[in-house]
Design a protein around this motif. Sequence first.
Motif, PDB file in Angstrom:
ATOM      1  N   ASP A  33       0.839  -1.204   0.000  1.00  0.00           N
ATOM      2  CA  ASP A  33       0.000   0.000   0.000  1.00  0.00           C
ATOM      3  C   ASP A  33       0.876   1.257   0.000  1.00  0.00           C
ATOM      4  OD1 ASP A  33      -2.392   1.377  -0.024  1.00  0.00           O
ATOM      5  OD2 ASP A  33      -2.618   1.368   2.156  1.00  0.00           O
ATOM      6  N   LYS A  34       1.961   1.216  -0.790  1.00  0.00           N
ATOM      7  CA  LYS A  34       2.960   2.292  -0.756  1.00  0.00           C
ATOM      8  C   LYS A  34       2.368   3.655  -1.115  1.00  0.00           C
ATOM      9  CE  LYS A  34       7.578   3.460  -2.551  1.00  0.00           C
ATOM     10  NZ  LYS A  34       7.310   4.897  -2.641  1.00  0.00           N
ATOM     11  N   ASP A  35       1.555   3.737  -2.137  1.00  0.00           N
ATOM     12  CA  ASP A  35       1.038   5.036  -2.591  1.00  0.00           C
ATOM     13  C   ASP A  35       0.226   5.722  -1.506  1.00  0.00           C
ATOM     14  OD1 ASP A  35       2.258   4.649  -5.001  1.00  0.00           O
ATOM     15  OD2 ASP A  35       0.458   3.891  -6.019  1.00  0.00           O
ATOM     16  N   ASN A  36      -0.638   4.965  -0.844  1.00  0.00           N
ATOM     17  CA  ASN A  36      -1.473   5.568   0.204  1.00  0.00           C
ATOM     18  C   ASN A  36      -0.653   5.984   1.425  1.00  0.00           C
ATOM     19  OD1 ASN A  36      -3.873   5.332  -1.235  1.00  0.00           O
ATOM     20  ND2 ASN A  36      -4.234   3.232  -0.518  1.00  0.00           N
ATOM     21  N   VAL A  37       0.324   5.143   1.799  1.00  0.00           N
ATOM     22  CA  VAL A  37       1.166   5.498   2.954  1.00  0.00           C
ATOM     23  C   VAL A  37       2.003   6.729   2.641  1.00  0.00           C
ATOM     24  CG1 VAL A  37       3.022   4.715   4.469  1.00  0.00           C
ATOM     25  CG2 VAL A  37       1.236   3.104   3.754  1.00  0.00           C
ATOM     26  N   ASP A  38       2.576   6.759   1.431  1.00  0.00           N
ATOM     27  CA  ASP A  38       3.371   7.932   1.043  1.00  0.00           C
ATOM     28  C   ASP A  38       2.509   9.185   1.026  1.00  0.00           C
ATOM     29  OD1 ASP A  38       5.415   6.169   0.779  1.00  0.00           O
ATOM     30  OD2 ASP A  38       5.530   6.243  -1.416  1.00  0.00           O
ATOM     31  N   LYS A  39       1.287   9.062   0.511  1.00  0.00           N
ATOM     32  CA  LYS A  39       0.387  10.223   0.454  1.00  0.00           C
ATOM     33  C   LYS A  39       0.038  10.703   1.866  1.00  0.00           C
ATOM     34  CE  LYS A  39      -3.922  11.791  -1.691  1.00  0.00           C
ATOM     35  NZ  LYS A  39      -4.398  12.515  -0.524  1.00  0.00           N
ATOM     36  N   TYR A  40      -0.155   9.756   2.774  1.00  0.00           N
ATOM     37  CA  TYR A  40      -0.453  10.132   4.159  1.00  0.00           C
ATOM     38  C   TYR A  40       0.708  10.907   4.780  1.00  0.00           C
ATOM     39  CZ  TYR A  40      -0.894   9.738   9.213  1.00  0.00           C
ATOM     40  OH  TYR A  40      -0.940  10.027  10.558  1.00  0.00           O
ATOM     41  N   ILE A  41       1.936  10.436   4.559  1.00  0.00           N
ATOM     42  CA  ILE A  41       3.118  11.095   5.126  1.00  0.00           C
ATOM     43  C   ILE A  41       3.269  12.502   4.554  1.00  0.00           C
ATOM     44  CG2 ILE A  41       5.643  11.029   5.250  1.00  0.00           C
ATOM     45  CD1 ILE A  41       5.445   7.968   5.314  1.00  0.00           C
ATOM     46  N   VAL A  42       3.105  12.623   3.233  1.00  0.00           N
ATOM     47  CA  VAL A  42       3.273  13.930   2.588  1.00  0.00           C
ATOM     48  C   VAL A  42       2.177  14.886   3.021  1.00  0.00           C
ATOM     49  CG1 VAL A  42       3.311  15.148   0.381  1.00  0.00           C
ATOM     50  CG2 VAL A  42       4.493  12.942   0.610  1.00  0.00           C
ATOM     51  N   ASP A  43       0.918  14.446   2.990  1.00  0.00           N
ATOM     52  CA  ASP A  43      -0.202  15.334   3.330  1.00  0.00           C
ATOM     53  C   ASP A  43      -0.210  15.689   4.815  1.00  0.00           C
ATOM     54  OD1 ASP A  43      -0.926  15.164   0.718  1.00  0.00           O
ATOM     55  OD2 ASP A  43      -2.556  13.711   1.026  1.00  0.00           O
ATOM     56  N   ARG A  44       0.178  14.746   5.639  1.00  0.00           N
ATOM     57  CA  ARG A  44       0.088  14.946   7.083  1.00  0.00           C
ATOM     58  C   ARG A  44       1.220  15.832   7.622  1.00  0.00           C
ATOM     59  NH1 ARG A  44      -0.305  16.066  11.580  1.00  0.00           N
ATOM     60  NH2 ARG A  44      -0.907  14.835  13.417  1.00  0.00           N
ATOM     61  N   PHE A  45       2.408  15.687   7.071  1.00  0.00           N
ATOM     62  CA  PHE A  45       3.567  16.346   7.691  1.00  0.00           C
ATOM     63  C   PHE A  45       4.247  17.415   6.824  1.00  0.00           C
ATOM     64  CE2 PHE A  45       3.330  12.056   9.557  1.00  0.00           C
ATOM     65  CZ  PHE A  45       3.172  12.402  10.894  1.00  0.00           C
ATOM     66  N   PHE A  46       4.040  17.389   5.530  1.00  0.00           N
ATOM     67  CA  PHE A  46       4.804  18.285   4.657  1.00  0.00           C
ATOM     68  C   PHE A  46       3.925  19.348   4.000  1.00  0.00           C
ATOM     69  CE2 PHE A  46       7.514  14.574   5.065  1.00  0.00           C
ATOM     70  CZ  PHE A  46       8.759  15.157   5.276  1.00  0.00           C
ATOM     71  N   GLY A  47       3.041  19.915   4.786  1.00  0.00           N
ATOM     72  CA  GLY A  47       2.274  21.068   4.332  1.00  0.00           C
ATOM     73  C   GLY A  47       2.944  22.358   4.787  1.00  0.00           C
ATOM     74  N   GLY A  48       2.226  23.457   4.722  1.00  0.00           N
ATOM     75  CA  GLY A  48       2.743  24.733   5.219  1.00  0.00           C
ATOM     76  C   GLY A  48       4.023  25.147   4.514  1.00  0.00           C
ATOM     77  N   TYR A  49       5.067  25.371   5.278  1.00  0.00           N
ATOM     78  CA  TYR A  49       6.326  25.846   4.711  1.00  0.00           C
ATOM     79  C   TYR A  49       6.899  24.856   3.711  1.00  0.00           C
ATOM     80  CZ  TYR A  49      11.003  27.834   4.450  1.00  0.00           C
ATOM     81  OH  TYR A  49      12.169  28.388   3.996  1.00  0.00           O
ATOM     82  N   TYR A  50       6.672  23.552   3.939  1.00  0.00           N
ATOM     83  CA  TYR A  50       7.259  22.528   3.075  1.00  0.00           C
ATOM     84  C   TYR A  50       6.488  22.346   1.773  1.00  0.00           C
ATOM     85  CZ  TYR A  50      10.492  21.151   6.737  1.00  0.00           C
ATOM     86  OH  TYR A  50      11.510  21.155   7.663  1.00  0.00           O
ATOM     87  N   SER A  51       5.415  23.117   1.584  1.00  0.00           N
ATOM     88  CA  SER A  51       4.681  23.026   0.328  1.00  0.00           C
ATOM     89  C   SER A  51       5.511  23.566  -0.837  1.00  0.00           C
ATOM     90  CB  SER A  51       3.365  23.800   0.428  1.00  0.00           C
ATOM     91  OG  SER A  51       3.605  25.169   0.721  1.00  0.00           O
ATOM     92  N   LYS A  52       6.594  24.266  -0.555  1.00  0.00           N
ATOM     93  CA  LYS A  52       7.496  24.764  -1.598  1.00  0.00           C
ATOM     94  C   LYS A  52       8.398  23.652  -2.136  1.00  0.00           C
ATOM     95  CE  LYS A  52      10.973  27.300  -0.057  1.00  0.00           C
ATOM     96  NZ  LYS A  52      11.728  28.344   0.679  1.00  0.00           N
ATOM     97  N   TYR A  53       8.293  22.437  -1.550  1.00  0.00           N
ATOM     98  CA  TYR A  53       9.123  21.303  -1.975  1.00  0.00           C
ATOM     99  C   TYR A  53       8.260  20.201  -2.574  1.00  0.00           C
ATOM    100  CZ  TYR A  53      13.034  23.278   0.665  1.00  0.00           C
ATOM    101  OH  TYR A  53      14.033  24.095   1.127  1.00  0.00           O
ATOM    102  N   ASP A  54       8.826  19.517  -3.566  1.00  0.00           N
ATOM    103  CA  ASP A  54       8.261  18.254  -4.032  1.00  0.00           C
ATOM    104  C   ASP A  54       8.854  17.149  -3.166  1.00  0.00           C
ATOM    105  OD1 ASP A  54       6.611  19.124  -6.130  1.00  0.00           O
ATOM    106  OD2 ASP A  54       8.353  19.364  -7.439  1.00  0.00           O
ATOM    107  N   VAL A  55       8.001  16.423  -2.463  1.00  0.00           N
ATOM    108  CA  VAL A  55       8.454  15.418  -1.503  1.00  0.00           C
ATOM    109  C   VAL A  55       8.335  14.026  -2.117  1.00  0.00           C
ATOM    110  CG1 VAL A  55       8.156  14.476   0.811  1.00  0.00           C
ATOM    111  CG2 VAL A  55       7.693  16.909   0.386  1.00  0.00           C
ATOM    112  N   SER A  56       9.441  13.269  -2.107  1.00  0.00           N
ATOM    113  CA  SER A  56       9.452  11.896  -2.617  1.00  0.00           C
ATOM    114  C   SER A  56       9.835  10.955  -1.483  1.00  0.00           C
ATOM    115  CB  SER A  56      10.457  11.762  -3.766  1.00  0.00           C
ATOM    116  OG  SER A  56      10.108  12.600  -4.847  1.00  0.00           O
ATOM    117  N   VAL A  57       8.977   9.978  -1.221  1.00  0.00           N
ATOM    118  CA  VAL A  57       9.246   8.996  -0.171  1.00  0.00           C
ATOM    119  C   VAL A  57       9.829   7.750  -0.827  1.00  0.00           C
ATOM    120  CG1 VAL A  57       8.261   7.624   1.691  1.00  0.00           C
ATOM    121  CG2 VAL A  57       7.326   9.900   1.187  1.00  0.00           C
ATOM    122  N   PHE A  58      11.051   7.387  -0.452  1.00  0.00           N
ATOM    123  CA  PHE A  58      11.683   6.195  -1.011  1.00  0.00           C
ATOM    124  C   PHE A  58      11.092   4.932  -0.400  1.00  0.00           C
ATOM    125  CE2 PHE A  58      15.140   9.248  -1.918  1.00  0.00           C
ATOM    126  CZ  PHE A  58      15.282   8.999  -3.274  1.00  0.00           C
ATOM    127  N   GLY A  59      10.844   4.981   0.919  1.00  0.00           N
ATOM    128  CA  GLY A  59      10.274   3.821   1.566  1.00  0.00           C
ATOM    129  C   GLY A  59      11.009   3.446   2.844  1.00  0.00           C
TER     130      GLY A  59
END
Length: 774
Positions: free
Chosen positions: A502-528
């Motif tokens: 379920d990599k896509d959903n877990v990665d989306k959860y990590i990005v949406d949950r923690f990398f908003g606000g100031y980090y929205s200026k970055y493209d976030v890639s989760v390797f795993g």
Amino acid sequence: MKRILQHPFTHLVIGIISFLLLYFSASFFNTTSPNYAQFNSSLNEKETIAESSLNELMSFEGLNNFSFINKYAQLNKEKGLSFYILENNELIYWTNRSTSFSPSLKEFTGENGFVELKNGWYQYLIKKNNRKTYLALILVKHNYTIKNKYLKNSFHHSYGVNDAVEITTKKGNEIYGKNGEHLFSLTQSSSVNSQSKTNNNWILIFLFFVGFFLIVSFISKQTRKITSLRNYSPIIVIVFISLSRLLLYIHPFSSLFEQELFSPTIFAQSAFLPSLGDLIISTILFALVIYYLSRAIQKINPNNKSIIFVIVIACSLFPLILANLLEGLITNSKINFDINYLLDLNAYSFSGIGAITLLFITLILFIKIIINHFLDKAFKRNQLITIFWVINLLSIIIGHFFMGLSAFLTSWILLVILAFSFKTNSKISFYRSVFLVLVVSLTTSYGFIHLGKLKEEVNKEFIAKKLAKERDPVAEYLFKDLQQKIEADSLVKSNIPDYWEDKDNVDKYIVDRFFGGYYSKYDVSVFGYFNGHDSIYIKNDQLVHCFSFFENKIEQETDDPFRINESLNFLYSTEGVSSYLAKLIINSSDTTEWSLFIELFPKVFSKTEGYPELLLNKKDVISPINTNTYSFAKYKKGKLIDNGGKFNYSIELSTQHRFNDDGFFKTTYGDAYHVIYQSDKNTSIILSSPQKTIFNYITAFSYFFIITSIIVLVIGLFFRISPFNWQIALTDFSTKIQLFIIASIFLSFILFSWGTSYYIKKQYLEKNKTQLAE
């Protein structure tokens, strides 16, 4: 009374007293040892006010405007008192938004006590009424985890306590509440670096010069009274001044040389001029030497031709030394000398300009003294002037071609020699004085502007390199807190066993949950998630050990190989791609340790570095780009991806630029000077600043003309050495009125300028502090 003040022993006594005050100034001017009884009394007074205010708040029926009552805002500003009302463990009213504590008040163990919160030490008072809790906090001392020019661990200003005093729970100077309960202790800080430079105390500098001048005056007057020493009096004084200057290099007055003025971080050129303070002292003592040398030269045989050649050769070296000193003052300091922006200058700027101007005037006086003494003696007028001219011209040529010194900064001496070649009368004397002031003003204004431009070009190269790296200290600072949240998140931990299904959903959860606000200026890639035995596929479907791959990537691409961080590293690849690689340690439910790798790519180039001066320690702050001074643009593969400032840039970067071996190309177009830096084959930076116009040069010249005129006027009034021997006749009433009006207007102008600039800076600082507090 006048005769007493002019007596040499009066000068000696006052001079010795000044030096004694300077030597023992550590005890006279020391502010690090507070009056602990007064401190305790001030704290108890605040406790009384806080208790009274809490009772008043408890009696209020309507609290809708509680947070906006001016009375409580003033108490917070003047006394450091802030008030809070909580109901059902929820904060409902407050007067200070900069203090953080738990709504459950778990930090407070009683109704009255002392507590350390996130941003400082406080005495607190708690009262309860029905379901509401009323809290008063009395700020004692700030205690920030990071320190910079905005955040300082200082006591509230109302205590009048130096920051070198520490709060401790151990034995020390005990501080008690008004009811006798022990709160804390105060002790002198043992961690204060005795070698650190302190803010300037101008009283100490004043005491030094007063003491030195009066002792020199005593030696001069006393030796002239002794018949056997009368002819050698100037030489004795010169020897005393020279030996005193050498003695000062061992810093006999520690409190004086601990001032910031004597710090090499402000200016340092050599072992003989290790600070701006040393430059000022050397300049003034050199002026004194020239003054007494004018008397000593009178004893030299004017018909001795060999002496003339020795002195003329020495004179020819002075312009070279002065040009080198002027260049060093600008390039080897962090002092701003751009006089076109007066409000940006400080005391160091005017001290440096004054020192250089005084040296110019002193050398002119020395040349005049020599010419007057030897003229028409060993050589005729034309012969002596020709000797002066030829030797100094040779010196200028040698300095320009072999030492790299600007001919404009050394050729002024030729004009000075010409000015003294004419026979003197009252009319010519006045015009000559004005001409010499113009020569000094033109030379100094050109020197500070020209050398300032050269320094700015070097600074632009460093700034361009910095812009190419795209490092973001704010993102690095915020990640410290973000890392703890991710590693503690229960969903992040529970998804480890089924991550790859379920990599896509877990990665989306990590990005949406923690990398908003100031980090929205970055493209976030989760390797795993990976453990110590996992492998990863890279280019050409090659399977490599996961940890080894990331460790090699960090070592090869990290911006600073000596400061590799275990959690977040800034990478800059050879292709010009910048990114952050994060490694987080996640413990699964079965206590197995996993590593979560995340990469952050900037979407666009950041125009500034956020608010590093607020969010980072002073030592970690990198000065942000001032878009009022510079414009800049960044190109990737020849395409404009971002820009800032007032200058308009083309969409595509020209391919006609010829970069040097360091990757720089410099050009001028569009009324701006541009530095283009090619950091790699894909990335180019353009840094631009406005060209200096004729208006800038005229403005700078006018300021330097005023400064030079003031120094010349002071020298002429006190020392009366031609050609600056001004005489103000106060024989009639109308002249006195004219002088009074001119002096009043000039003083009013100075005070108005100083007051306006001080008020503007203070208001600007207060506005910034208010915004930052919010």
